[in-house]
Motif scaffolding. Structure first.
Motif, PDB file in Angstrom:
ATOM      1  N   HIS A 161       0.831  -1.198   0.000  1.00  0.00           N
ATOM      2  CA  HIS A 161       0.000   0.000   0.000  1.00  0.00           C
ATOM      3  C   HIS A 161       0.870   1.253   0.000  1.00  0.00           C
ATOM      4  O   HIS A 161       0.557   2.241  -0.645  1.00  0.00           O
ATOM      5  N   GLU A 162       1.971   1.208   0.741  1.00  0.00           N
ATOM      6  CA  GLU A 162       2.868   2.364   0.770  1.00  0.00           C
ATOM      7  C   GLU A 162       3.464   2.606  -0.608  1.00  0.00           C
ATOM      8  O   GLU A 162       3.605   3.748  -1.055  1.00  0.00           O
ATOM      9  N   ALA A 163       3.826   1.534  -1.304  1.00  0.00           N
ATOM     10  CA  ALA A 163       4.413   1.668  -2.635  1.00  0.00           C
ATOM     11  C   ALA A 163       3.426   2.274  -3.617  1.00  0.00           C
ATOM     12  O   ALA A 163       3.774   3.160  -4.413  1.00  0.00           O
ATOM     13  N   VAL A 164       2.182   1.813  -3.565  1.00  0.00           N
ATOM     14  CA  VAL A 164       1.189   2.321  -4.508  1.00  0.00           C
ATOM     15  C   VAL A 164       0.768   3.741  -4.150  1.00  0.00           C
ATOM     16  O   VAL A 164       0.485   4.565  -5.023  1.00  0.00           O
ATOM     17  N   GLU A 218       0.486   9.506  -5.568  1.00  0.00           N
ATOM     18  CA  GLU A 218       0.725  10.923  -5.294  1.00  0.00           C
ATOM     19  C   GLU A 218       1.389  11.605  -6.478  1.00  0.00           C
ATOM     20  O   GLU A 218       1.036  12.726  -6.851  1.00  0.00           O
ATOM     21  N   VAL A 219       2.351  10.931  -7.079  1.00  0.00           N
ATOM     22  CA  VAL A 219       3.066  11.494  -8.230  1.00  0.00           C
ATOM     23  C   VAL A 219       2.117  11.688  -9.415  1.00  0.00           C
ATOM     24  O   VAL A 219       2.181  12.690 -10.135  1.00  0.00           O
ATOM     25  N   GLY A 278      -1.215  11.949  -9.308  1.00  0.00           N
ATOM     26  CA  GLY A 278      -2.464  12.640  -9.020  1.00  0.00           C
ATOM     27  C   GLY A 278      -3.666  11.724  -9.134  1.00  0.00           C
ATOM     28  O   GLY A 278      -4.743  12.130  -9.573  1.00  0.00           O
ATOM     29  N   ALA A 279      -3.471  10.479  -8.744  1.00  0.00           N
ATOM     30  CA  ALA A 279      -4.526   9.466  -8.820  1.00  0.00           C
ATOM     31  C   ALA A 279      -4.694   8.829  -7.449  1.00  0.00           C
ATOM     32  O   ALA A 279      -3.966   9.132  -6.508  1.00  0.00           O
ATOM     33  N   THR A 280      -5.673   7.939  -7.315  1.00  0.00           N
ATOM     34  CA  THR A 280      -5.844   7.220  -6.056  1.00  0.00           C
ATOM     35  C   THR A 280      -5.067   5.908  -6.120  1.00  0.00           C
ATOM     36  O   THR A 280      -4.752   5.404  -7.214  1.00  0.00           O
ATOM     37  N   PRO A 281      -4.723   5.337  -4.962  1.00  0.00           N
ATOM     38  CA  PRO A 281      -3.990   4.071  -4.964  1.00  0.00           C
ATOM     39  C   PRO A 281      -4.698   2.968  -5.759  1.00  0.00           C
ATOM     40  O   PRO A 281      -4.050   2.218  -6.497  1.00  0.00           O
ATOM     41  N   LEU A 282      -6.017   2.861  -5.609  1.00  0.00           N
ATOM     42  CA  LEU A 282      -6.731   1.814  -6.333  1.00  0.00           C
ATOM     43  C   LEU A 282      -6.652   2.041  -7.843  1.00  0.00           C
ATOM     44  O   LEU A 282      -6.504   1.087  -8.615  1.00  0.00           O
ATOM     45  N   GLN A 283      -6.726   3.292  -8.281  1.00  0.00           N
ATOM     46  CA  GLN A 283      -6.610   3.580  -9.709  1.00  0.00           C
ATOM     47  C   GLN A 283      -5.248   3.151 -10.241  1.00  0.00           C
ATOM     48  O   GLN A 283      -5.147   2.575 -11.329  1.00  0.00           O
ATOM     49  N   LEU A 335      -6.085   5.849 -17.105  1.00  0.00           N
ATOM     50  CA  LEU A 335      -4.848   6.252 -16.428  1.00  0.00           C
ATOM     51  C   LEU A 335      -3.646   5.614 -17.124  1.00  0.00           C
ATOM     52  O   LEU A 335      -3.544   4.392 -17.206  1.00  0.00           O
ATOM     53  N   GLU A 336      -2.784   6.448 -17.641  1.00  0.00           N
ATOM     54  CA  GLU A 336      -1.584   5.951 -18.320  1.00  0.00           C
ATOM     55  C   GLU A 336      -0.457   5.829 -17.302  1.00  0.00           C
ATOM     56  O   GLU A 336       0.058   6.829 -16.809  1.00  0.00           O
ATOM     57  N   LEU A 337      -0.069   4.609 -16.998  1.00  0.00           N
ATOM     58  CA  LEU A 337       0.958   4.351 -15.994  1.00  0.00           C
ATOM     59  C   LEU A 337       2.337   4.386 -16.647  1.00  0.00           C
ATOM     60  O   LEU A 337       2.636   3.576 -17.521  1.00  0.00           O
ATOM     61  N   PRO A 338       3.196   5.321 -16.243  1.00  0.00           N
ATOM     62  CA  PRO A 338       4.551   5.384 -16.819  1.00  0.00           C
ATOM     63  C   PRO A 338       5.309   4.085 -16.566  1.00  0.00           C
ATOM     64  O   PRO A 338       5.084   3.406 -15.550  1.00  0.00           O
TER      65      PRO A 338
END
Length: 295
Positions: free
Chosen positions: A223-226, A231-232, A234-239, A273-276
């Motif tokens: 959870h800490e990792a996500v 935060e970087v 601008g999304a929620t952890p679940l997203q 959401l585009e994940l880098p």
């Protein structure tokens, strides 16, 4: 997020299950619309019905449920909310568990029970044929081949369009595939719970859909990792967790569940959401002790 501003499950792209059922890759899991302990009716029935209808409005055309959710309640709510169904809606349900009470699950994947469970699902969902029918879990008291063979027979009778599996090993997938075509597998899987990694790879190689449940995993460090990546971005952890799944493999069909329209919309937003790559790699490096398979 994408710049389109359009909230739609279609943003995740599509996958064709079984060669003839094309669905948007962001689906919906209907376990949580039941009461506490996945038992009985929801506290707010109208909210549950509204959530189901909103899911379809947002482009969800793959809904996953099971006869044991409630039991029977989830399927009944789906029919009440959505019947007559949109032409492109695919409902996947399951059989093989029985429910003595709240939070209690017992195996029964015997051929007789599976046939009865299917008939119950057909009646509750108001269907003549289930598009995707999943063996909810192997039953150690019953031959796995007997369970799968029973579903193959029901498929021959025209009551099941496609046979699928849940809570299985790759060996199960291979053994079942020798009896009847298997179009999807549903296992617990997330960036933090990679026990089914090689099953995902097997599914990708063979064009089999993979529906992951528990997309956030359970580990605090996960959870800490996500949270850090969220935060970087601008999304929620679940997203972020859902975006990781979509990026992991083209055969993955996330089915996050909720009884809240607000949470549903949060989940659907992950489709765009585009994940880098760096974020994907960082989450992929998170490890988690293997978890036991649960319903």
């Amino acid at each position: 997020m994408s710049n389109s501003g359009v909230l739609s499950a279609a943003a995740a792209g599509t996958f064709t299950v079984g060669g003839d059922l094309t669905v948007n890759r962001m689906g919906y899991g209907a376990m949580r619309i039941t009461g506490p302990g996945i038992w009985g009716p929801p506290a707010d029935k109208e909210s549950a019905l509204a959530t189901l209808r909103r899911a379809v409005e947002l482009g969800v055309n793959l809904i996953d449920t099971a006869d044991s959710y409630g039991p029977g309640v989830s399927e009944e709510l789906i029919a009440e909310a959505l019947y007559p169904y949109p032409a492109d809606l695919v409902i996947a349900t399951k059989g093989g568990w029985q429910r003595p009470g709240p939070n209690q699950w017992t195996h029964n994947a015997g051929p007789k029970h599976l046939a009865e469970a299917l008939e119950g699902s057909l009646k509750r969902l108001r269907l003549e044929r289930i598009d995707i029918y999943q063996l909810h879990a192997p039953d150690n008291a019953v031959s796995f081949e007997a369970s799968v063979g029973a579903l193959a027979k029901l498929r021959e009778q025209g009551k099941i369009r496609h046979v699928a599996l849940s809570n299985v090993t790759r060996e199960h997938v291979e053994r079942a595939s020798a009896i009847v075509p298997i179009v999807s597998v549903q296992n617990r899987y997330s960036f933090a719970d990679r026990e089914s990694d090689f099953i995902v790879d097997h599914c990708e190689k063979h064009g089999i859909g993979f529906m992951p449940w528990a997309p956030l995993g359970q580990a605090k460090e996960a959870h800490e990792a996500v949270k850090k990546e969220a935060e970087v971005l601008g999304a929620t952890p679940l997203q972020v967790a859902l975006a990781w799944l979509l990026k992991r493999s083209k055969v993955i069909l996330p089915i996050p569940g909720t009884s809240s329209i607000a949470h549903l919309e949060e989940n659907i937003a992950a489709a765009s959401l585009e994940l880098p790559q760096a974020a994907y790699d960082a989450l992929s490096a998170v490890s988690h002790p293997p978890a036991s398979l649960r319903p």
